[in-house]
Design a protein around this motif. Structure first.
Motif, PDB file in Angstrom:
ATOM      1  N   VAL A   1     -49.542 -18.067  -4.654  1.00 34.69           N
ATOM      2  CA  VAL A   1     -49.487 -16.838  -5.438  1.00 34.69           C
ATOM      3  C   VAL A   1     -48.818 -17.119  -6.775  1.00 34.69           C
ATOM      4  O   VAL A   1     -47.752 -17.739  -6.839  1.00 34.69           O
ATOM      5  N   THR A   2     -49.452 -16.675  -7.846  1.00 35.17           N
ATOM      6  CA  THR A   2     -48.856 -16.705  -9.187  1.00 35.17           C
ATOM      7  C   THR A   2     -48.518 -15.271  -9.563  1.00 35.17           C
ATOM      8  O   THR A   2     -49.359 -14.368  -9.405  1.00 35.17           O
ATOM      9  N   GLY A   3     -47.303 -15.059 -10.052  1.00 36.01           N
ATOM     10  CA  GLY A   3     -46.908 -13.696 -10.385  1.00 36.01           C
ATOM     11  C   GLY A   3     -45.560 -13.652 -11.073  1.00 36.01           C
ATOM     12  O   GLY A   3     -45.031 -14.686 -11.518  1.00 36.01           O
ATOM     13  N   THR A   4     -45.005 -12.463 -11.130  1.00 33.22           N
ATOM     14  CA  THR A   4     -43.726 -12.247 -11.799  1.00 33.22           C
ATOM     15  C   THR A   4     -42.807 -11.436 -10.900  1.00 33.22           C
ATOM     16  O   THR A   4     -43.257 -10.741  -9.976  1.00 33.22           O
ATOM     17  N   TYR A   5     -41.535 -11.509 -11.212  1.00 35.19           N
ATOM     18  CA  TYR A   5     -40.529 -10.758 -10.453  1.00 35.19           C
ATOM     19  C   TYR A   5     -40.722  -9.264 -10.638  1.00 35.19           C
ATOM     20  O   TYR A   5     -41.048  -8.787 -11.724  1.00 35.19           O
ATOM     21  N   THR A   6     -40.528  -8.531  -9.567  1.00 34.21           N
ATOM     22  CA  THR A   6     -40.477  -7.076  -9.617  1.00 34.21           C
ATOM     23  C   THR A   6     -39.266  -6.605  -8.830  1.00 34.21           C
ATOM     24  O   THR A   6     -38.883  -7.236  -7.829  1.00 34.21           O
ATOM     25  N   ALA A   7     -38.666  -5.533  -9.286  1.00 34.16           N
ATOM     26  CA  ALA A   7     -37.465  -5.019  -8.620  1.00 34.16           C
ATOM     27  C   ALA A   7     -37.793  -4.279  -7.321  1.00 34.16           C
ATOM     28  O   ALA A   7     -36.878  -3.902  -6.586  1.00 34.16           O
ATOM     29  N   ARG A   8     -39.056  -4.073  -7.045  1.00 36.81           N
ATOM     30  CA  ARG A   8     -39.432  -3.374  -5.821  1.00 36.81           C
ATOM     31  C   ARG A   8     -38.997  -4.168  -4.592  1.00 36.81           C
ATOM     32  O   ARG A   8     -39.102  -5.378  -4.558  1.00 36.81           O
ATOM     33  N   ARG A   9     -38.521  -3.446  -3.594  1.00 39.41           N
ATOM     34  CA  ARG A   9     -38.155  -4.070  -2.326  1.00 39.41           C
ATOM     35  C   ARG A   9     -38.226  -3.046  -1.213  1.00 39.41           C
ATOM     36  O   ARG A   9     -38.300  -1.837  -1.464  1.00 39.41           O
ATOM     37  N   THR A  10     -38.212  -3.536  -0.003  1.00 41.13           N
ATOM     38  CA  THR A  10     -38.201  -2.673   1.169  1.00 41.13           C
ATOM     39  C   THR A  10     -37.268  -3.295   2.193  1.00 41.13           C
ATOM     40  O   THR A  10     -36.619  -4.310   1.925  1.00 41.13           O
ATOM     41  N   HIS A  11     -37.217  -2.681   3.360  1.00 39.52           N
ATOM     42  CA  HIS A  11     -36.366  -3.201   4.433  1.00 39.52           C
ATOM     43  C   HIS A  11     -37.219  -3.470   5.660  1.00 39.52           C
ATOM     44  O   HIS A  11     -38.112  -2.684   5.999  1.00 39.52           O
TER      45      HIS A  11
END
Length: 234
Positions: free
Chosen positions: A192-202
């Motif tokens: 996977v090529t991509g960028t950081y995102t602040a999204r997260r889950t538990h």
């Protein structure tokens, strides 16, 4: 089982361990750093087998005693190594086990450059959660793992991590958003090529944090030589 049969089983088991250690087969069972121990165990078993044969030839006839039939269970590990060597743990284990992501003691400085930065999946996850992506912001990133789908269909990229061996393997999970393939098959390996995102889950199993990556490109790749990720505890 007589002593000669025991020696034959020991020899086969030792030879199987040597074969696993010389090839990459041992990586399905233990972490890469334990290769010398696998080779040593194989050599010791072969030496024990040869010593048993030598002892039996020197012992006077008629003094042997039959060994318990349960000794034949020694043959089971040999059959497992030769006939039914299992694949590395995959999505079935990952979706039934909580994420093993742990906060590291610190983060090494990442190399500079204009091209995509290749990171171990556990390294990306640790930086995304515990460093809040400060070292990742604005960088094109490449991570590799296998696909696992949660019960609601959420796609994760996963690597199993080891303390010692496959018996204690646990997953580290990264959620996928953005330009992801419309059809994802569990256990497919993706780069996977991509960028950081602040999204997260538990994680629904242990409430552990699962970061996401914003995907710009995803392509199938072959399973790595070492399918397990040991960067989190190295």
């Amino acid at each position: 089982m007589n002593r000669q049969a025991q020696a034959a089983v020991l020899f086969l088991l030792g030879a199987s361990l040597l074969h696993a250690g010389v090839t990459d087969l041992y990586l399905r069972y233990v972490k890469a750093g334990l290769r010398p121990m696998v080779l040593l165990a194989g050599a010791v078993l072969i030496a024990a087998a040869l010593a048993t044969v030598w002892y039996e030839r020197r012992r006077p006839d008629g003094h042997g005693h039959p060994e318990p039939h349960i000794s034949w269970l020694l043959a089971l590990p040999v059959l497992a190594l030769i006939l039914v060597a299992p694949p590395a743990l995959g999505s079935y284990s990952a979706v039934r086990t909580g994420t093993a992501l742990q906060q590291p003691y610190g983060f090494t400085k990442l190399p500079q450059g204009d091209g995509p930065l290749r990171l171990a999946l556990a390294d990306y996850a640790g930086r995304a959660v515990y460093d809040k992506g400060r070292s990742l912001g604005g960088r094109q990133l490449k991570i590799t793992g296998f696909v696992a789908l949660d019960r609601d269909g959420t796609p994760y990229l996963v690597r199993m991590t080891l303390n010692c061996c496959a018996a204690d393997a646990q997953p580290v999970k990264v959620g996928l958003v953005g330009h992801i393939p419309p059809v994802l098959q569990p256990d497919t390996w993706l780069e996977v090529t991509g960028t950081y995102t602040a999204r997260r889950t538990h994680d629904r199993i242990n409430d552990g944090p699962i970061p996401f990556i914003e995907v710009s490109e995803a392509r199938p790749v072959a399973q790595p030589r070492d399918p397990y990720d040991e960067t989190w505890n190295s």
